[in-house]
Design an enzyme around this catalytic site. Structure first.
Site, short mmCIF file in Angstrom:
data_model
loop_
_atom_site.label_atom_id
_atom_site.label_comp_id
_atom_site.label_asym_id
_atom_site.label_seq_id
_atom_site.Cartn_x
_atom_site.Cartn_y
_atom_site.Cartn_z
N GLY A 108 0.78 -1.23 0.00
CA GLY A 108 0.00 0.00 0.00
C GLY A 108 0.80 1.26 0.00
O GLY A 108 0.26 2.34 0.21
N CYS A 109 2.09 1.20 -0.22
CA CYS A 109 2.90 2.42 -0.20
C CYS A 109 2.71 3.19 -1.48
O CYS A 109 2.98 2.66 -2.55
CB CYS A 109 4.37 2.07 0.01
SG CYS A 109 5.42 3.51 0.15
#
Length: 272
Positions: A108-109
């Site tokens: 999710g970065c």
């Protein structure tokens, strides 16, 4: 193809003690995105809707301005992950080579590997449409999502991003362990299906950070609605991008942080 869901055994504790059981959990796979045989990014993602991810990531990162600029693409399974291979036309490939970077990011970065504050805080595209929506439409959009979140229903561990319009309801919905990935997949699905963004809203199950606003602006949607709260920077970015940001949407209402004029005070909101 890597299975997006795995079933694992675990012990369950309740007041009566321990018992054995199994649970469905989402898979997390290293997905490499390459352009013209050159590595660009490696993201941890759910191995589903990967062609949508390839197109949406390319659009939201500004690598291409339309899906047609990707001349071909291929999903290649590897022993330790998946490679999304894309080929670009000569001029676009040359432009990319000037800004190529490697991103090695956790789940999710959305900004991993960006080495410039200016890059990270790049201005979002301006969304100028004056389309209005009623509170009833916003609530309808939020309520339409859960029945379509098949992966989350099974695992309770993934995010979703959807596009809702008055004419079609939920026109597309994508899920992923990463909220940024889910939104990129949605962008790719909309581009591949030629879904116009100007008359609808992006609906999210996650908090709204600045990169989520940037990606929504790239899609061209005038409204973001989310169940979670926004960051202060996301609010400032939405304000400057001309996006209406509604968040903390629950069964009893929601809060509007920017461009309140797009939320009609009455229920007659079908205004272009």
């Amino acid at each position: 193809m890597h299975d997006p869901v795995q079933h694992v055994s675990r012990q369950i504790w309740r007041e009566a003690g321990f018992s054995q059981g199994s649970r469905a959990v989402p898979e997390e796979t290293a997905v490499a995105l390459t352009y013209n045989a050159g590595s660009y990014a490696v993201m941890m993602a759910t191995p589903r809707d990967l062609e949508d991810f390839a197109v949406g990531f390319s659009l939201s990162e500004g690598i291409v301005s339309s899906a047609s600029e990707i001349t071909s693409r291929e999903v290649v399974e590897l022993d330790n992950g998946i490679e999304l291979r894309m080929w670009l036309a000569g001029e676009i490939a040359q432009r990319l080579s000037a800004r190529r970077r490697n991103i090695a990011g956790p789940t999710g970065c959305g900004l991993c590997g960006i080495d410039s504050i200016t890059q990270a805080l790049r201005p979002a595209a301006i969304v100028a449409t004056q389309r209005q929506f009623s509170p009833h439409e916003i609530m309808a959009a939020m309520q339409a999502m859960p029945p379509l979140q098949a992966l989350n229903t099974e695992t309770r561990a993934v995010h979703a991003a959807a596009f809702w319009s008055p004419a079609r309801g939920i026109a597309a919905l994508r899920e992923d362990v990463g909220r940024h990935n889910a939104l990129d997949k949605l962008a790719g699905a909309m581009a591949r299906q030629n879904i116009a963004a100007a008359n609808g809203m992006v609906v999210l199950t996650s908090r709204v950070s600045v990169e989520m606003v940037q990606k929504t602006a790239a899609i061209g949607a005038p409204v973001i609605v989310s169940v979670s709260a926004p960051t202060a920077l996301a609010i400032r970015m939405a304000e400057s991008a001309g996006i209406t940001l509604a968040a903390i949407a629950r069964s009893d209402g929601f809060e509007v942080f920017t461009h309140h004029d797009r939320i009609a005070t009455g229920e007659a909101a079908d205004v272009a």
